[in-house]
Every structure is written in structure tokens, then in C-alpha cells.
Design a protein around this motif. Structure first.
Motif, PDB file in Angstrom:
ATOM      1  N   TYR A  68     -10.582   1.991  19.999  1.00 26.89           N
ATOM      2  CA  TYR A  68     -11.507   0.874  19.806  1.00 26.89           C
ATOM      3  C   TYR A  68     -12.633   0.981  20.833  1.00 26.89           C
ATOM      4  CZ  TYR A  68      -9.280  -1.363  23.858  1.00 26.89           C
ATOM      5  OH  TYR A  68      -8.806  -1.650  25.126  1.00 26.89           O
ATOM      6  N   ASP A  69     -13.712   0.284  20.559  1.00 28.31           N
ATOM      7  CA  ASP A  69     -14.905   0.380  21.406  1.00 28.31           C
ATOM      8  C   ASP A  69     -14.962  -0.744  22.442  1.00 28.31           C
ATOM      9  OD1 ASP A  69     -15.880   2.629  20.097  1.00 28.31           O
ATOM     10  OD2 ASP A  69     -16.963   1.434  18.593  1.00 28.31           O
ATOM     11  N   VAL A  70     -15.459  -0.388  23.627  1.00 24.97           N
ATOM     12  CA  VAL A  70     -15.779  -1.372  24.663  1.00 24.97           C
ATOM     13  C   VAL A  70     -17.167  -1.032  25.213  1.00 24.97           C
ATOM     14  CG1 VAL A  70     -13.359  -1.735  25.294  1.00 24.97           C
ATOM     15  CG2 VAL A  70     -14.709  -0.011  26.512  1.00 24.97           C
ATOM     16  N   LEU A  71     -17.829  -2.027  25.775  1.00 24.97           N
ATOM     17  CA  LEU A  71     -19.147  -1.797  26.377  1.00 24.97           C
ATOM     18  C   LEU A  71     -19.011  -1.078  27.712  1.00 24.97           C
ATOM     19  CD1 LEU A  71     -21.147  -5.085  25.715  1.00 24.97           C
ATOM     20  CD2 LEU A  71     -21.734  -2.778  24.915  1.00 24.97           C
ATOM     21  N   LEU A  78     -21.478   2.459  24.371  1.00 30.84           N
ATOM     22  CA  LEU A  78     -20.108   2.148  23.963  1.00 30.84           C
ATOM     23  C   LEU A  78     -19.166   3.253  24.428  1.00 30.84           C
ATOM     24  CD1 LEU A  78     -20.606   0.851  20.300  1.00 30.84           C
ATOM     25  CD2 LEU A  78     -20.168  -0.511  22.365  1.00 30.84           C
ATOM     26  N   ILE A  79     -18.002   2.854  24.885  1.00 29.93           N
ATOM     27  CA  ILE A  79     -16.946   3.779  25.299  1.00 29.93           C
ATOM     28  C   ILE A  79     -15.732   3.528  24.411  1.00 29.93           C
ATOM     29  CG2 ILE A  79     -15.417   4.495  27.166  1.00 29.93           C
ATOM     30  CD1 ILE A  79     -17.509   3.505  29.128  1.00 29.93           C
ATOM     31  N   THR A  80     -15.083   4.601  23.993  1.00 31.29           N
ATOM     32  CA  THR A  80     -13.878   4.463  23.165  1.00 31.29           C
ATOM     33  C   THR A  80     -12.637   4.439  24.042  1.00 31.29           C
ATOM     34  OG1 THR A  80     -14.932   5.605  21.305  1.00 31.29           O
ATOM     35  CG2 THR A  80     -12.530   5.474  21.292  1.00 31.29           C
ATOM     36  N   GLU A  81     -11.888   3.363  23.929  1.00 34.53           N
ATOM     37  CA  GLU A  81     -10.602   3.238  24.598  1.00 34.53           C
ATOM     38  C   GLU A  81      -9.488   3.376  23.557  1.00 34.53           C
ATOM     39  OE1 GLU A  81     -10.128   3.082  27.717  1.00 34.53           O
ATOM     40  OE2 GLU A  81     -12.047   2.459  28.578  1.00 34.53           O
ATOM     41  N   ARG A 156      -9.638  -4.930  11.250  1.00 32.07           N
ATOM     42  CA  ARG A 156      -9.938  -3.586  10.779  1.00 32.07           C
ATOM     43  C   ARG A 156      -8.787  -3.128   9.880  1.00 32.07           C
ATOM     44  NH1 ARG A 156     -13.709  -5.305  13.380  1.00 32.07           N
ATOM     45  NH2 ARG A 156     -14.772  -4.305  15.149  1.00 32.07           N
ATOM     46  N   THR A 157      -9.091  -2.163   9.021  1.00 32.57           N
ATOM     47  CA  THR A 157      -8.064  -1.584   8.147  1.00 32.57           C
ATOM     48  C   THR A 157      -8.129  -0.069   8.237  1.00 32.57           C
ATOM     49  OG1 THR A 157      -8.209  -3.436   6.589  1.00 32.57           O
ATOM     50  CG2 THR A 157      -7.180  -1.405   5.790  1.00 32.57           C
ATOM     51  N   ALA A 158      -6.979   0.542   8.496  1.00 34.48           N
ATOM     52  CA  ALA A 158      -6.877   2.002   8.541  1.00 34.48           C
ATOM     53  C   ALA A 158      -5.919   2.449   7.439  1.00 34.48           C
ATOM     54  CB  ALA A 158      -6.370   2.464   9.901  1.00 34.48           C
ATOM     55  N   SER A 159      -6.300   3.520   6.735  1.00 31.37           N
ATOM     56  CA  SER A 159      -5.490   3.976   5.594  1.00 31.37           C
ATOM     57  C   SER A 159      -5.449   5.496   5.545  1.00 31.37           C
ATOM     58  CB  SER A 159      -6.052   3.450   4.269  1.00 31.37           C
ATOM     59  OG  SER A 159      -6.116   2.050   4.247  1.00 31.37           O
ATOM     60  N   THR A 160      -4.404   6.006   4.887  1.00 30.34           N
ATOM     61  CA  THR A 160      -4.330   7.429   4.583  1.00 30.34           C
ATOM     62  C   THR A 160      -4.993   7.676   3.229  1.00 30.34           C
ATOM     63  OG1 THR A 160      -2.177   7.087   3.554  1.00 30.34           O
ATOM     64  CG2 THR A 160      -2.199   7.789   5.862  1.00 30.34           C
ATOM     65  N   HIS A 161      -5.252   8.945   2.948  1.00 29.07           N
ATOM     66  CA  HIS A 161      -5.836   9.323   1.669  1.00 29.07           C
ATOM     67  C   HIS A 161      -5.059  10.505   1.100  1.00 29.07           C
ATOM     68  CE1 HIS A 161      -9.314   6.697   2.264  1.00 29.07           C
ATOM     69  NE2 HIS A 161      -9.343   7.123   3.524  1.00 29.07           N
ATOM     70  N   ARG A 162      -4.622  10.374  -0.158  1.00 28.04           N
ATOM     71  CA  ARG A 162      -3.881  11.437  -0.847  1.00 28.04           C
ATOM     72  C   ARG A 162      -2.708  11.927  -0.017  1.00 28.04           C
ATOM     73  NH1 ARG A 162      -8.831  15.141  -3.336  1.00 28.04           N
ATOM     74  NH2 ARG A 162      -9.806  13.463  -4.568  1.00 28.04           N
ATOM     75  N   ASP A 188     -13.254   1.058  11.156  1.00 30.47           N
ATOM     76  CA  ASP A 188     -14.024   0.938  12.386  1.00 30.47           C
ATOM     77  C   ASP A 188     -14.672   2.283  12.714  1.00 30.47           C
ATOM     78  OD1 ASP A 188     -15.112   0.220  14.777  1.00 30.47           O
ATOM     79  OD2 ASP A 188     -13.213   0.062  15.860  1.00 30.47           O
ATOM     80  N   HIS A 189     -15.799   2.573  12.068  1.00 30.09           N
ATOM     81  CA  HIS A 189     -16.573   3.800  12.316  1.00 30.09           C
ATOM     82  C   HIS A 189     -15.722   5.059  12.146  1.00 30.09           C
ATOM     83  CE1 HIS A 189     -18.746   0.601  14.563  1.00 30.09           C
ATOM     84  NE2 HIS A 189     -19.811   1.210  14.063  1.00 30.09           N
ATOM     85  N   GLN A 190     -14.832   5.027  11.144  1.00 31.05           N
ATOM     86  CA  GLN A 190     -14.024   6.199  10.777  1.00 31.05           C
ATOM     87  C   GLN A 190     -13.167   6.730  11.930  1.00 31.05           C
ATOM     88  OE1 GLN A 190     -14.092   7.496   7.376  1.00 31.05           O
ATOM     89  NE2 GLN A 190     -14.896   5.417   7.305  1.00 31.05           N
TER      90      GLN A 190
END
Length: 275
Positions: A68-71, A78-81, A156-162, A188-190
Motif C-alpha cells: 500500500y502507498d504512504v506519503l 509516494l512510498i510503497t509499504e 480495495r479488491t485483489a483477484s487472480t485471473h485464469r 490499487d494501481h495493479q
């Protein structure tokens, strides 16, 4: 007027009858949390029951890693934590059972829901198997226990594909001690959400009995690890057997050679001439 009233009543009766038939065909389904029966504090046990009989059951430990992103300190970049947490044993359970499609929903804190979808299919030579066909994780980054100072918090929603995971012969439960990892793509931004499952036993169809798994089908990783553990013992046993056989053959060869050797007469025969 009377005819219209009769039609309304008749339609209501038909709707009621249709709803009753639908409820009978679907069956009453409920989820049960049986995690208190597990001796492993990290392992949860969840079941979906239909008409008082278990139709789907999972036992596993799950760890989720969610970026997830933080300032940044400059309040511009933005920094990803990463938030890392385990599936709690006290979660709420819901789900559905069917002949070829089943699913289980695991929810906690009114902020997280892990949904696992199963399907059954025919493969080559008429072999029937079941598999995990989809995994979906809904999470809320405004939940500050794990998401600290999240930027633009929200669901947010995260899913698998095929997805085609944990493929297992029909009528069996899937068993795996080793870790199995799935990657979900978030809205959330893939970002990639990782689901780690281990110490697993799952069966979404054809349960042997109420709360009883069918014959286990062990994952390839466990089979390989067990082979690696037993292979040195097997090789050692074979080597010892070869040594014993070789020594035994050599011993019999010496005995056979000794029995076939004729007696030797002394070379100095002067003692016989004087007689």
C-alpha cells in the motif's frame, strides 16, 4: 375485478411455490468455524454445511502480504509499504456448495474478506478433478492496525485471473504441508497481493462424511521432500545389501576352491625309496 383479484392471488401462490422449490433445491447452507479443534495456533478450520452435512471444509494457515502507498517525508512522493498479517482463527464463515462450483468466504474485522472459489471439471481420458479456480481478497486500507498512514485509504479488491491451483482428483482431499503461494492483482494501481497457504487440507466436493475428509492426495512438493528424506536411507540399505551379498559370494567361493583342490604330494620322495 374478481378475475383480477383471483389472478393476483394465483400469481402470489405461484411465487411462493417457486420460492419453496428453490429453497429445497438449493438447500440450507451455513458456515462453521471449527478452529478451536486445531492444536496448531496458526491453523484455522472452516466448514460450509448444507442441510446439516459438511459439503466443504478447509484446514490451513494463511499469511497475506499486501502493498500500500504512504506519503514520503516531502509530502509529495509516494512510498510503497507492505502490510503482513495472518488469517485469524476467529473469522466469520459463509459459502456455497454445488455439484461443480463451490466457494467459501472468510471475513474478519468488517474490513477483510477472503473468497476462495472451487470448480470441478473433466480432463483427458475422462479423469475428473477439482481445483481452485479463483481467489479474491477484499481489504480496507483505512483499517489502521495493519495499514499505517495509508495514502488515500479505502476499500480495495485483489483477484487472480485464469487460476488453476491445487488440482486434485475428484473424491480426494488436497493435503500439503509445504507453502503454496498465490499472487493476486489489486485494484490499487495493479499492486501484487501475495497469499501464502501452508499446512493445508482442503476438500470442496464429495466429503466422505460429516466433518470427515476423503482420502488425501499429497502435493508434489511434499512427495518430493519425503523422497529426499528417505532416499539416503534407501541408498544406504542397498549399499549394505550389496556388501553383504559380495562377502557371502566371496566366502562360498573360498570354500568351493578349497574343496576342489587335490592333495599335494611332498617333492622330496627319498623317504619312499628307502622303504
Amino acid at each position: 375485478m374478481g378475475r383480477a383479484g383471483f389472478s393476483t392471488m394465483e400469481s402470489g401462490q405461484l411465487l411462493l411455490l417457486g420460492a419453496l422449490l428453490l429453497s429445497l433445491s438449493v438447500g440450507e447452507q451455513e458456515g462453521e468455524n471449527l478452529s478451536g479443534l486445531s492444536e496448531n495456533p496458526d491453523r484455522a478450520i472452516f466448514a460450509v454445511r448444507e442441510n446439516g452435512t459438511t459439503c466443504l471444509m478447509v484446514e490451513f494457515a494463511v499469511k497475506l502480504v499486501v502493498p500500500y502507498d504512504v506519503l514520503a517525508l516531502n509530502r509529495i512522493d509516494l512510498i510503497t509499504e507492505q502490510a503482513s498479517f495472518t488469517l485469524p482463527r476467529g473469522a466469520q464463515i459463509d459459502g456455497k456448495c454445488g455439484r461443480t462450483e463451490s466457494e467459501i468466504h472468510i471475513s474478519w474485522k468488517n474490513a477483510y474478506t477472503l473468497r476462495i472459489f472451487f470448480s470441478k471439471e473433466l480432463r483427458a481420458k475422462g479423469a475428473e478433478v477439482w481445483k481452485i479456480s479463483k481467489v479474491q481478497f477484499v481489504y480496507d486500507t483505512s483499517e489502521s492496525t495493519h495499514f499505517i498512514n495509508a495514502y488515500n485509504p479505502g476499500k480495495r479488491t485483489a483477484s487472480t485471473h485464469r487460476l488453476s491451483a491445487l488440482v486434485t482428483p475428484a473424491g480426494h482431499s488436497y493435503v500439503c504441508t509445504a507453502q503454496q503461494t498465490l499472487t493476486l492483482i489489486s485494484s490499487d494501481h495493479q499492486k501484487g497481493v501475495t497469499v501464502h497457504m501452508y499446512d493445508i487440507q482442503i476438500q470442496p466436493f464429495d466429503m466422505a462424511a460429516d466433518f470427515v475428509f476423503s482420502e488425501p492426495y499429497k502435493c508434489i512438493t511434499d512427495q518430493r521432500e519425503r523422497l529426499e528424506e528417505t532416499l539416503p536411507l534407501i541408498l544406504g540399505f542397498i549399499l549394505a545389501l550389496i556388501i553383504i551379498i559380495t562377502l557371502t559370494i566371496y566366502h562360498f567361493h573360498l570354500k568351493l576352491s578349497a574343496s576342489n583342490t587335490p592333495p599335494q604330494l611332498p617333492r622330496d620322495r627319498s623317504m619312499y625309496k628307502n622303504m
